[in-house]
Design an enzyme around this catalytic site. Structure first.
Site, short mmCIF file in Angstrom:
data_model
loop_
_atom_site.label_atom_id
_atom_site.label_comp_id
_atom_site.label_asym_id
_atom_site.label_seq_id
_atom_site.Cartn_x
_atom_site.Cartn_y
_atom_site.Cartn_z
CB SER A 83 -53.55 11.68 -7.67
OG SER A 83 -52.66 11.30 -6.64
CE1 TYR A 115 -50.59 8.76 -12.02
CE2 TYR A 115 -50.24 9.62 -9.80
CZ TYR A 115 -51.08 9.06 -10.76
OH TYR A 115 -52.38 8.78 -10.44
#
Length: 333
Positions: free
Chosen positions: A141, A154
């Site tokens: 990501s 996260y």
């Protein structure tokens, strides 16, 4: 003409990006090992893979448990033979400010979203290194480089994956291994995670625009498995976030402090009693898509340029040669 069937393992394969990736490989006729916790969604993913032209074996396992992942690898190889490609994709998280997240919640997110990648990578390496072949794809990501508010667990996990990969890339080079590993840095994707991730936000969570469909992510993963780049960045927003953090991190802190809350919530109130997938699989047969189809993009110009970079480089070289030849001729005449 289809290539020979490859054996592909995907964690977090029952929904979202994992499910879209399974279907993308199935269209090539791949044999796919689907790993996730929820049996209902696994069986649905298996049917979808087979309908798309692939073969599948579905294994219920928790990526946080190394022994379960290794056992899943054994089962998949028993069904299909040696694993060619391993894709780590499973994740979970908590949407909340740091002060509202418990120690157990932080631990669980790291166990799934970081250690799950470690366990999957080690299971793949135990099989690929002796054969000196294979490809591992880590679904990353932009948040592996730039943390944002309300997603600290996260972001921390994705940062940890990035550091883990840095170490492993060097080790593979040192050993002269032909095993390839790529990390695909993703933008916001329209997946069901925003309906099953644990949340303490007052309103329903949403991905930060621009949002892409999971098939765009799946195409990037399939491409990455074939090309062996160290990293693949998907989407202009990923390029902007990573480069902005390198150039002006404190300015980005202020931008995110101002806009990072509102852009992650819709106007719909959240249901504090809804089930989530932090410690057990959330119920329901979620597919690849979330609830943001009308806002999600179906392609990425930036990734098209990445995929066609060699042809574009050749075209640019020819164009430059023609321009120089034209200029020389005009100077001489």
């Amino acid at each position: 003409m289809r290539r020979p069937a490859r054996v592909v393992v995907i964690t977090g394969a029952s929904a979202g990006v994992g499910r879209a990736t399974a279907v993308a490989f199935a269209r090539e006729g791949a044999h796919i090992g689907l790993i996730a916790r929820g049996r209902e969604r696994l069986d649905a993913a298996k049917r979808e893979v087979e309908a798309a032209g692939g073969r599948a074996v579905a294994v219920s396992a928790d990526v946080a448990r190394a022994e379960e992942i290794d056992a899943a690898a054994v089962e998949i190889e028993k069904a299909f033979g040696p694993i060619d490609i391993w894709i780590n994709n499973a994740m979970t998280s908590v949407f909340a400010p740091v002060t509202a997240i418990t120690a157990d919640e932080f631990k669980r997110v790291m166990e799934v979203t970081f250690l799950g990648y470690v366990h999957g990578t080690q299971a793949a390496l135990r099989r690929m290194l002796p054969r000196d072949s294979g490809a591992i794809v880590q679904v990353g990501s932009a948040l592996a480089y730039r943390g944002i508010p309300l997603q600290a667990p996260y972001c921390a996990a994705k940062h940890a994956i990035q550091g883990f990969c840095d170490s492993l890339w060097s080790e593979l080079l040192h050993d002269g291994s032909h095993v390839q590993m790529t990390m695909v840095q993703m933008p916001a994707i329209n997946t069901p995670q925003f309906d099953w991730v644990r949340s303490r936000l007052p309103h329903k969570a949403q991905p930060v625009p621009p949002i892409y469909q999971p098939e765009v992510a799946a195409d990037a993963i399939v491409w990455a498995a074939d090309h062996g780049d160290r990293e693949v960045w998907l989407g202009g927003s990923v390029v902007e976030a990573i480069l902005a953090d390198r150039v002006a991190p404190r300015l980005l802190d202020r931008v995110l402090a101002s806009r990072g809350y509102s852009t992650q919530e819709t106007s719909e109130p959240e249901d504090p009693e809804r089930p989530d997938n932090l410690f057990v699989a959330a119920p329901g047969n979620y597919g690849a898509h979330g609830r943001f189809d009308t806002a999600a993009r179906r392609s990425s110009v930036q990734f098209w340029l990445v995929r066609h970079r060699q042809a574009l480089a050749v075209a640019a070289g020819i164009g430059m040669a023609v321009f120089l030849a034209w200029g020389r001729r005009n100077v001489l005449t």
